[in-house]
Design a protein around this motif. Structure first.
Motif, PDB file in Angstrom:
ATOM      1  N   SER A   1       0.839  -1.218   0.000  1.00 40.22           N
ATOM      2  CA  SER A   1       0.000   0.000   0.000  1.00 40.22           C
ATOM      3  C   SER A   1       0.869   1.261   0.000  1.00 40.22           C
ATOM      4  CB  SER A   1      -0.985  -0.022   1.172  1.00 40.22           C
ATOM      5  OG  SER A   1      -0.291   0.057   2.395  1.00 40.22           O
ATOM      6  N   ASP A   2       2.033   1.181   0.688  1.00 46.51           N
ATOM      7  CA  ASP A   2       2.982   2.303   0.645  1.00 46.51           C
ATOM      8  C   ASP A   2       3.447   2.524  -0.791  1.00 46.51           C
ATOM      9  OD1 ASP A   2       2.783   2.536   3.348  1.00 46.51           O
ATOM     10  OD2 ASP A   2       4.781   1.751   3.812  1.00 46.51           O
ATOM     11  N   LYS A   3       3.682   1.415  -1.500  1.00 51.31           N
ATOM     12  CA  LYS A   3       4.161   1.497  -2.881  1.00 51.31           C
ATOM     13  C   LYS A   3       3.141   2.223  -3.757  1.00 51.31           C
ATOM     14  CE  LYS A   3       5.490  -1.204  -6.801  1.00 51.31           C
ATOM     15  NZ  LYS A   3       5.278  -2.404  -7.546  1.00 51.31           N
TER      16      LYS A   3
ATOM     17  N   ALA B   1       8.027   7.671  -5.808  1.00 48.99           N
ATOM     18  CA  ALA B   1       9.434   8.051  -5.623  1.00 48.99           C
ATOM     19  C   ALA B   1      10.294   6.894  -5.104  1.00 48.99           C
ATOM     20  CB  ALA B   1       9.522   9.233  -4.671  1.00 48.99           C
ATOM     21  N   HIS B   2       9.751   6.153  -4.166  1.00 51.58           N
ATOM     22  CA  HIS B   2      10.540   5.063  -3.572  1.00 51.58           C
ATOM     23  C   HIS B   2      10.239   3.703  -4.215  1.00 51.58           C
ATOM     24  CE1 HIS B   2      10.338   8.105  -0.243  1.00 51.58           C
ATOM     25  NE2 HIS B   2      11.643   7.894  -0.317  1.00 51.58           N
TER      26      HIS B   2
ATOM     27  N   ARG C   1      11.930  -8.888  -0.960  1.00 46.99           N
ATOM     28  CA  ARG C   1      12.555  -9.492   0.232  1.00 46.99           C
ATOM     29  C   ARG C   1      11.489 -10.024   1.202  1.00 46.99           C
ATOM     30  NH1 ARG C   1      15.494 -12.570   2.165  1.00 46.99           N
ATOM     31  NH2 ARG C   1      16.515 -12.273   4.161  1.00 46.99           N
ATOM     32  N   LEU C   2      10.442  -9.219   1.402  1.00 49.78           N
ATOM     33  CA  LEU C   2       9.349  -9.648   2.279  1.00 49.78           C
ATOM     34  C   LEU C   2       8.659 -10.898   1.731  1.00 49.78           C
ATOM     35  CD1 LEU C   2       7.862  -6.200   3.326  1.00 49.78           C
ATOM     36  CD2 LEU C   2       8.710  -7.956   4.899  1.00 49.78           C
ATOM     37  N   ARG C   3       8.476 -10.921   0.396  1.00 49.48           N
ATOM     38  CA  ARG C   3       7.857 -12.108  -0.228  1.00 49.48           C
ATOM     39  C   ARG C   3       8.726 -13.341   0.013  1.00 49.48           C
ATOM     40  NH1 ARG C   3       5.457  -9.259  -5.096  1.00 49.48           N
ATOM     41  NH2 ARG C   3       3.258  -9.261  -4.585  1.00 49.48           N
ATOM     42  N   GLN C   4      10.046 -13.176  -0.153  1.00 54.48           N
ATOM     43  CA  GLN C   4      10.976 -14.294   0.071  1.00 54.48           C
ATOM     44  C   GLN C   4      10.910 -14.760   1.533  1.00 54.48           C
ATOM     45  OE1 GLN C   4      14.660 -12.538  -1.161  1.00 54.48           O
ATOM     46  NE2 GLN C   4      14.386 -13.054  -3.328  1.00 54.48           N
ATOM     47  N   LEU C   5      10.926 -13.777   2.457  1.00 50.03           N
ATOM     48  CA  LEU C   5      10.844 -14.108   3.886  1.00 50.03           C
ATOM     49  C   LEU C   5       9.535 -14.821   4.205  1.00 50.03           C
ATOM     50  CD1 LEU C   5      12.278 -10.856   5.510  1.00 50.03           C
ATOM     51  CD2 LEU C   5      13.276 -13.143   5.679  1.00 50.03           C
ATOM     52  N   LEU C   6       8.445 -14.316   3.653  1.00 49.80           N
ATOM     53  CA  LEU C   6       7.131 -14.912   3.881  1.00 49.80           C
ATOM     54  C   LEU C   6       7.093 -16.340   3.340  1.00 49.80           C
ATOM     55  CD1 LEU C   6       4.205 -14.663   4.844  1.00 49.80           C
ATOM     56  CD2 LEU C   6       3.627 -13.684   2.620  1.00 49.80           C
TER      57      LEU C   6
ATOM     58  N   ASP D   1      10.204  -1.997  -4.282  1.00 53.31           N
ATOM     59  CA  ASP D   1      10.172  -3.259  -5.037  1.00 53.31           C
ATOM     60  C   ASP D   1      11.109  -4.275  -4.383  1.00 53.31           C
ATOM     61  OD1 ASP D   1       8.255  -2.710  -6.893  1.00 53.31           O
ATOM     62  OD2 ASP D   1       9.653  -2.137  -8.495  1.00 53.31           O
ATOM     63  N   ARG D   2      12.299  -3.784  -4.018  1.00 48.93           N
ATOM     64  CA  ARG D   2      13.273  -4.663  -3.346  1.00 48.93           C
ATOM     65  C   ARG D   2      12.735  -5.120  -1.989  1.00 48.93           C
ATOM     66  NH1 ARG D   2      17.161  -1.051  -5.599  1.00 48.93           N
ATOM     67  NH2 ARG D   2      17.299   0.100  -3.640  1.00 48.93           N
TER      68      ARG D   2
END
Length: 135
Positions: A44-46, A51-52, A62-67, A57-58
């Motif tokens: 939701s921040d995305k 700008a970020h 990373r969160l997807r990989q951790l999850l 995306d990174r």
């Protein structure tokens, strides 16, 4: 006596292992939930900030990989827990069989000892038992 005590100790250790696996499973599921919430938040921040985008995306990746890793561990933990529960049931069944078998053997031994002592009593009482003949 001592068989039942050993059996009880094994049951206690087995139950403790299952309890620890359950606790680990709860922790992993909580971690999955936290990561999932962080992922939703990052997504939701995305949407709110272009700008970020690259950095997020990174972060999202990373969160997807951790999850995914966490969900995989939680599933492995669930499988281990199911295996522990199956093994515990099998151990309990074997232990019950062993105790019953020991009780049967013990009862059989008592019958044999009684029969032997009765036979010795008869042998001492009279000439019914075969005797060696002196030459």
């Amino acid at each position: 006596g001592k068989w039942r005590a050993a059996s009880k100790e094994m049951a206690t250790q087995s139950a403790r292992a299952v309890e620890e696996a359950r606790a680990a499973n709860v922790r992993l599921e909580r971690r999955c939930q936290e990561l999932n919430e962080a992922l939703v938040s990052a997504l939701s921040d995305k949407a709110a900030s272009v700008a970020h985008e690259e950095q997020q995306d990174r972060t999202v990746m990373r969160l997807r990989q951790l999850l995914e890793a966490s969900e995989k561990r939680a599933q492995e933990n669930k499988d281990q827990l199911a295996d522990l529960v199956r093994r515990e049931a099998e151990i309990m069944r074997q232990r019950k069989d062993a105790v019953l078998d020991l009780e049967r053997k013990s009862a059989e031994l008592e019958r044999v000892e009684r029969a032997l002592s009765e036979w010795q009593g008869h042998a001492a009482a009279g000439p019914t038992a075969p005797r060696a003949v002196d030459a």
